[in-house]
Enzyme design. Structure first.
Site, PDB file in Angstrom:
ATOM      1  N   SER A 134       0.816  -1.222   0.000  1.00 32.28           N
ATOM      2  CA  SER A 134       0.000   0.000   0.000  1.00 32.28           C
ATOM      3  C   SER A 134       0.843   1.264   0.000  1.00 32.28           C
ATOM      4  CB  SER A 134      -0.877   0.001   1.257  1.00 32.28           C
ATOM      5  OG  SER A 134      -1.403   1.290   1.483  1.00 32.28           O
ATOM      6  N   GLU A 136       0.193   3.624   1.737  1.00 31.97           N
ATOM      7  CA  GLU A 136       0.263   4.067   3.135  1.00 31.97           C
ATOM      8  C   GLU A 136       1.666   3.831   3.707  1.00 31.97           C
ATOM      9  OE1 GLU A 136      -2.618   6.229   4.733  1.00 31.97           O
ATOM     10  OE2 GLU A 136      -1.570   5.025   6.234  1.00 31.97           O
ATOM     11  N   TYR A 158      -1.452   0.388  10.636  1.00 29.82           N
ATOM     12  CA  TYR A 158      -1.738  -0.291   9.355  1.00 29.82           C
ATOM     13  C   TYR A 158      -0.549  -0.160   8.414  1.00 29.82           C
ATOM     14  CZ  TYR A 158      -3.627  -0.833   4.599  1.00 29.82           C
ATOM     15  OH  TYR A 158      -3.823  -1.191   3.288  1.00 29.82           O
TER      16      TYR A 158
HETATM   17  P1  NAP Z   1     -11.482  -4.625   1.901  1.00 27.22           P
HETATM   18  O1  NAP Z   1     -12.648  -4.363   0.997  1.00 27.22           O
HETATM   19  O2  NAP Z   1     -11.465  -4.009   3.251  1.00 27.22           O
HETATM   20  O3  NAP Z   1     -11.362  -6.226   2.064  1.00 27.22           O
HETATM   21  C1  NAP Z   1     -10.561  -6.782   3.062  1.00 27.22           C
HETATM   22  C2  NAP Z   1     -10.698  -8.299   2.991  1.00 27.22           C
HETATM   23  O4  NAP Z   1      -9.854  -8.876   3.987  1.00 27.22           O
HETATM   24  C3  NAP Z   1     -12.112  -8.822   3.258  1.00 27.22           C
HETATM   25  O5  NAP Z   1     -12.440  -9.791   2.293  1.00 27.22           O
HETATM   26  C4  NAP Z   1     -12.002  -9.475   4.626  1.00 27.22           C
HETATM   27  O6  NAP Z   1     -12.859 -10.589   4.795  1.00 27.22           O
HETATM   28  C5  NAP Z   1     -10.563  -9.964   4.571  1.00 27.22           C
HETATM   29  N1  NAP Z   1     -10.050 -10.311   5.897  1.00 27.22           N
HETATM   30  C6  NAP Z   1     -10.066  -9.552   7.015  1.00 27.22           C
HETATM   31  N2  NAP Z   1      -9.546 -10.246   8.049  1.00 27.22           N
HETATM   32  C7  NAP Z   1      -9.199 -11.465   7.568  1.00 27.22           C
HETATM   33  C8  NAP Z   1      -8.630 -12.631   8.166  1.00 27.22           C
HETATM   34  N3  NAP Z   1      -8.322 -12.697   9.455  1.00 27.22           N
HETATM   35  N4  NAP Z   1      -8.409 -13.714   7.370  1.00 27.22           N
HETATM   36  C9  NAP Z   1      -8.746 -13.676   6.047  1.00 27.22           C
HETATM   37  N5  NAP Z   1      -9.295 -12.599   5.435  1.00 27.22           N
HETATM   38  C10 NAP Z   1      -9.517 -11.509   6.193  1.00 27.22           C
HETATM   39  O7  NAP Z   1     -10.125  -4.215   1.176  1.00 27.22           O
HETATM   40  P2  NAP Z   1      -9.844  -3.853  -0.374  1.00 27.22           P
HETATM   41  O8  NAP Z   1     -10.091  -2.414  -0.580  1.00 27.22           O
HETATM   42  O9  NAP Z   1     -10.485  -4.859  -1.231  1.00 27.22           O
HETATM   43  O10 NAP Z   1      -8.254  -4.033  -0.421  1.00 27.22           O
HETATM   44  C11 NAP Z   1      -7.665  -5.300  -0.708  1.00 27.22           C
HETATM   45  C12 NAP Z   1      -6.244  -5.317  -0.170  1.00 27.22           C
HETATM   46  O11 NAP Z   1      -5.487  -4.279  -0.788  1.00 27.22           O
HETATM   47  C13 NAP Z   1      -6.119  -5.086   1.326  1.00 27.22           C
HETATM   48  O12 NAP Z   1      -5.008  -5.846   1.771  1.00 27.22           O
HETATM   49  C14 NAP Z   1      -5.793  -3.606   1.447  1.00 27.22           C
HETATM   50  O13 NAP Z   1      -5.094  -3.344   2.636  1.00 27.22           O
HETATM   51  C15 NAP Z   1      -4.932  -3.422   0.210  1.00 27.22           C
HETATM   52  N6  NAP Z   1      -4.920  -2.078  -0.383  1.00 27.22           N
HETATM   53  C16 NAP Z   1      -6.111  -1.479  -0.694  1.00 27.22           C
HETATM   54  C17 NAP Z   1      -6.094  -0.237  -1.312  1.00 27.22           C
HETATM   55  C18 NAP Z   1      -7.372   0.464  -1.689  1.00 27.22           C
HETATM   56  O14 NAP Z   1      -7.329   1.673  -1.956  1.00 27.22           O
HETATM   57  N7  NAP Z   1      -8.492  -0.240  -1.776  1.00 27.22           N
HETATM   58  C19 NAP Z   1      -4.863   0.382  -1.601  1.00 27.22           C
HETATM   59  C20 NAP Z   1      -3.682  -0.276  -1.263  1.00 27.22           C
HETATM   60  C21 NAP Z   1      -3.715  -1.521  -0.671  1.00 27.22           C
HETATM   61  P3  NAP Z   1     -14.169 -10.610   5.762  1.00 27.22           P
HETATM   62  O15 NAP Z   1     -15.331 -10.397   4.863  1.00 27.22           O
HETATM   63  O16 NAP Z   1     -14.141 -11.967   6.327  1.00 27.22           O
HETATM   64  O17 NAP Z   1     -14.000  -9.514   6.774  1.00 27.22           O
HETATM   65  N1  GDD Z   2     -12.488   7.472   6.140  1.00 24.96           N
HETATM   66  C1  GDD Z   2     -12.588   8.796   6.253  1.00 24.96           C
HETATM   67  N2  GDD Z   2     -13.717   9.348   6.819  1.00 24.96           N
HETATM   68  N3  GDD Z   2     -11.565   9.570   5.809  1.00 24.96           N
HETATM   69  C2  GDD Z   2     -11.699  10.915   5.909  1.00 24.96           C
HETATM   70  C3  GDD Z   2     -12.829  11.527   6.461  1.00 24.96           C
HETATM   71  C4  GDD Z   2     -13.884  10.702   6.951  1.00 24.96           C
HETATM   72  O1  GDD Z   2     -14.909  11.147   7.461  1.00 24.96           O
HETATM   73  N4  GDD Z   2     -12.660  12.872   6.405  1.00 24.96           N
HETATM   74  C5  GDD Z   2     -11.482  13.092   5.854  1.00 24.96           C
HETATM   75  N5  GDD Z   2     -10.876  11.905   5.546  1.00 24.96           N
HETATM   76  C6  GDD Z   2      -9.526  11.752   4.973  1.00 24.96           C
HETATM   77  C7  GDD Z   2      -8.606  10.865   5.810  1.00 24.96           C
HETATM   78  O2  GDD Z   2      -8.081  11.599   6.916  1.00 24.96           O
HETATM   79  C8  GDD Z   2      -7.556  10.504   4.763  1.00 24.96           C
HETATM   80  O3  GDD Z   2      -6.576  11.493   4.688  1.00 24.96           O
HETATM   81  C9  GDD Z   2      -8.346  10.475   3.451  1.00 24.96           C
HETATM   82  O4  GDD Z   2      -9.615  11.084   3.725  1.00 24.96           O
HETATM   83  C10 GDD Z   2      -8.581   9.082   2.860  1.00 24.96           C
HETATM   84  O5  GDD Z   2      -9.117   8.248   3.864  1.00 24.96           O
HETATM   85  P1  GDD Z   2      -9.683   6.770   3.537  1.00 24.96           P
HETATM   86  O6  GDD Z   2     -10.654   6.830   2.431  1.00 24.96           O
HETATM   87  O7  GDD Z   2     -10.139   6.189   4.830  1.00 24.96           O
HETATM   88  O8  GDD Z   2      -8.430   6.010   2.933  1.00 24.96           O
HETATM   89  P2  GDD Z   2      -6.890   5.935   3.393  1.00 24.96           P
HETATM   90  O9  GDD Z   2      -6.106   6.779   2.448  1.00 24.96           O
HETATM   91  O10 GDD Z   2      -6.726   6.174   4.829  1.00 24.96           O
HETATM   92  O11 GDD Z   2      -6.571   4.390   3.160  1.00 24.96           O
HETATM   93  C11 GDD Z   2      -7.004   3.702   1.972  1.00 24.96           C
HETATM   94  O12 GDD Z   2      -5.990   3.767   0.991  1.00 24.96           O
HETATM   95  C12 GDD Z   2      -4.762   3.095   1.343  1.00 24.96           C
HETATM   96  C13 GDD Z   2      -3.799   3.297   0.172  1.00 24.96           C
HETATM   97  O13 GDD Z   2      -3.203   4.547   0.259  1.00 24.96           O
HETATM   98  C14 GDD Z   2      -7.334   2.256   2.376  1.00 24.96           C
HETATM   99  O14 GDD Z   2      -7.930   1.610   1.276  1.00 24.96           O
HETATM  100  C15 GDD Z   2      -6.079   1.491   2.753  1.00 24.96           C
HETATM  101  O15 GDD Z   2      -6.405   0.114   2.960  1.00 24.96           O
HETATM  102  C16 GDD Z   2      -5.079   1.629   1.585  1.00 24.96           C
HETATM  103  O16 GDD Z   2      -3.888   0.931   1.887  1.00 24.96           O
END
Ligand code: NAP
Ligand code: GDD
Length: 341
Positions: A134, A136, A158
């Site tokens: 990520s 992050e 995280y």
């Molecule tokens: P998400 O919608 O939050 O999905 C997370 C998944 O992890 C769910 O299927 C959840 O299953 C599973 N999980 C949680 N705890 C677990 C455990 N103990 N054992 C097995 N599975 C478990 O996340 P996403 O947005 O699809 O992201 C997919 C991956 O990419 C994550 O690793 C996230 O950190 C990473 N990532 C996401 C982004 C983004 O912007 N979306 C960016 C960078 C990296 P349950 O239904 O059982 O809870």
């Molecule tokens: N969730 C949330 N809720 N975020 C808020 C809010 C609110 O009410 N108001 C402002 N924000 C700001 C957060 O402080 C952050 O800076 C930004 O919106 C994005 O927040 P999220 O959408 O929660 O995503 P994230 O950037 O913290 O994390 C996501 O992206 C990562 C990759 O950069 C997640 O998908 C992570 O799993 C992923 O790794």
């Protein structure tokens, strides 16, 4: 014979798009699902009827070994994680166990099932491993834009857990010759995004206000900037990374940054509303340590994988606003599993 993929995190946003993409490529797709009666598994089965389910949990080493033994996958995509950054302060230990140690357990399951012994350094087994790293991990960024060579300064438990998984994946590649890679993905969104993340929180908030179901939307830091893309584009990159001749890590993002304020403006405008009449700044939603900005340099993925994003920020926001207005108009409840669009 069809190639076989095992996806952890199958019930999440990326798991669903990746499964659809791999099924369309002719793969036999297996999803690792946890829990005794996890309602998200039934929701996933409705959307992805062709995905086969194998039980397992990233907290349970034995279950991962059994899953890999049973499925015998050609490719493993480790998407499972505690992925909501604020939760990682509240449950830091659980985040370390699932998001960090879960990577070790998955890599060990592959290593053991491939018969790779400690000390051997041959290119092992046939199973290829993708780790969901990520942006992050960059945290307080050392430079902008961020590349595969930019250093890490994670700002949340995280981000720290993801950095552990990232380095461990690199280490298993170097120690055991495994085909193990990390995609350093920047924020990617869709109508299937969890309602706790800011894009979906905003588009659901806009839909509720538009339909007269709410009169305000409370948000935290509006000045944070992110590089937001469409999840459907990003899962293509995951697959491409495992088809490359050599195992390497890649940054995946659009190269364009927008603030949360710009996101809010775009979403309210898409519904014909003026955001300043509805948005309330809430200090309690600010984070203990913020990541102020993230912006990808995806050149390596473009040149080496031929990967390009296809959905612009404005089109992504409009897609999510339209989808949420349609969902709520049809009586759907985004908190109910059956209403997953
Ligand atoms: P998400 O919608 O939050 O999905 C997370 C998944 O992890 C769910 O299927 C959840 O299953 C599973 N999980 C949680 N705890 C677990 C455990 N103990 N054992 C097995 N599975 C478990 O996340 P996403 O947005 O699809 O992201 C997919 C991956 O990419 C994550 O690793 C996230 O950190 C990473 N990532 C996401 C982004 C983004 O912007 N979306 C960016 C960078 C990296 P349950 O239904 O059982 O809870
Ligand atoms: N969730 C949330 N809720 N975020 C808020 C809010 C609110 O009410 N108001 C402002 N924000 C700001 C957060 O402080 C952050 O800076 C930004 O919106 C994005 O927040 P999220 O959408 O929660 O995503 P994230 O950037 O913290 O994390 C996501 O992206 C990562 C990759 O950069 C997640 O998908 C992570 O799993 C992923 O790794």
């Amino acid at each position: 014979m069809a190639r076989r993929a095992l996806i952890t995190g199958i019930t999440g946003q990326d798991g669903s798009y990746l499964a659809e993409h791999l099924l369309a490529q002719g793969y036999e797709v297996w999803g690792l699902a946890r829990g005794q009666a996890n309602p998200r598994v039934s929701r996933m089965r409705k959307l992805l009827a062709d995905v086969q389910v194998v039980r397992g949990d990233l907290l349970d080493q034995g279950s991962l070994i059994s899953a890999v033994e049973r499925v015998q996958p050609d490719e493993v995509y480790n998407l499972g994680a505690i992925s909501f950054v604020p939760m990682s302060w509240e449950q830091a230990e659980l985040t370390a166990e699932v998001t960090g140690m879960g990577v070790l357990r998955m890599l060990e399951a592959i290593r053991v099932c491939s018969g790779v012994s400690r000390g051997s350094n041959t290119r092992s087994g046939q199973m290829r491993f993708y780790q969901a790293s990520s942006s992050e991990m960059f945290g307080q960024v050392a430079e902008t834009p961020q590349t595969e060579r930019t250093g890490f300064h994670p700002r949340s438990p995280y981000g720290v857990a993801k950095a552990y998984g990232h380095f461990l994946t690199q280490n298993y590649r170097e120690s055991y010759g495994m085909y193990a890679v990390s995609g350093i993905l920047f924020n990617h969104e869709s109508p299937r995004r969890g309602a706790e993340f800011v894009t979906r929180k905003v588009t659901l908030g806009v839909a509720r206000i538009k339909l007269g179901l709410a009169s305000e939307l409370r948000l935290g830091n509006l000045e944070a900037r992110r590089d937001w893309g469409f999840a459907g584009d990003y899962v293509r990159a995951m697959h491409l990374m495992l088809q490359a001749a050599a195992p390497e890590d890649y940054v995946i993002g659009t190269g364009r940054m927008k603030s949360v304020r710009e996101l809010v403006e775009a979403a309210f405008t898409a519904a014909g509303l003026d955001w300043e009449q509805y948005v309330i700044r809430d200090q309690t939603l600010h984070r203990p340590a913020e990541v102020d900005l993230l912006c990808a340099d995806p050149k390596k993925a473009r040149v080496q994988l031929g990967w390009e994003p296809t959905v612009s920020f404005d089109d992504l926001v409009a897609m999510m606003v339209e989808s949420d207005i349609r969902l709520l108009s049809n009586g759907g409840d985004p908190d109910q599993d059956s209403s997953w669009p």
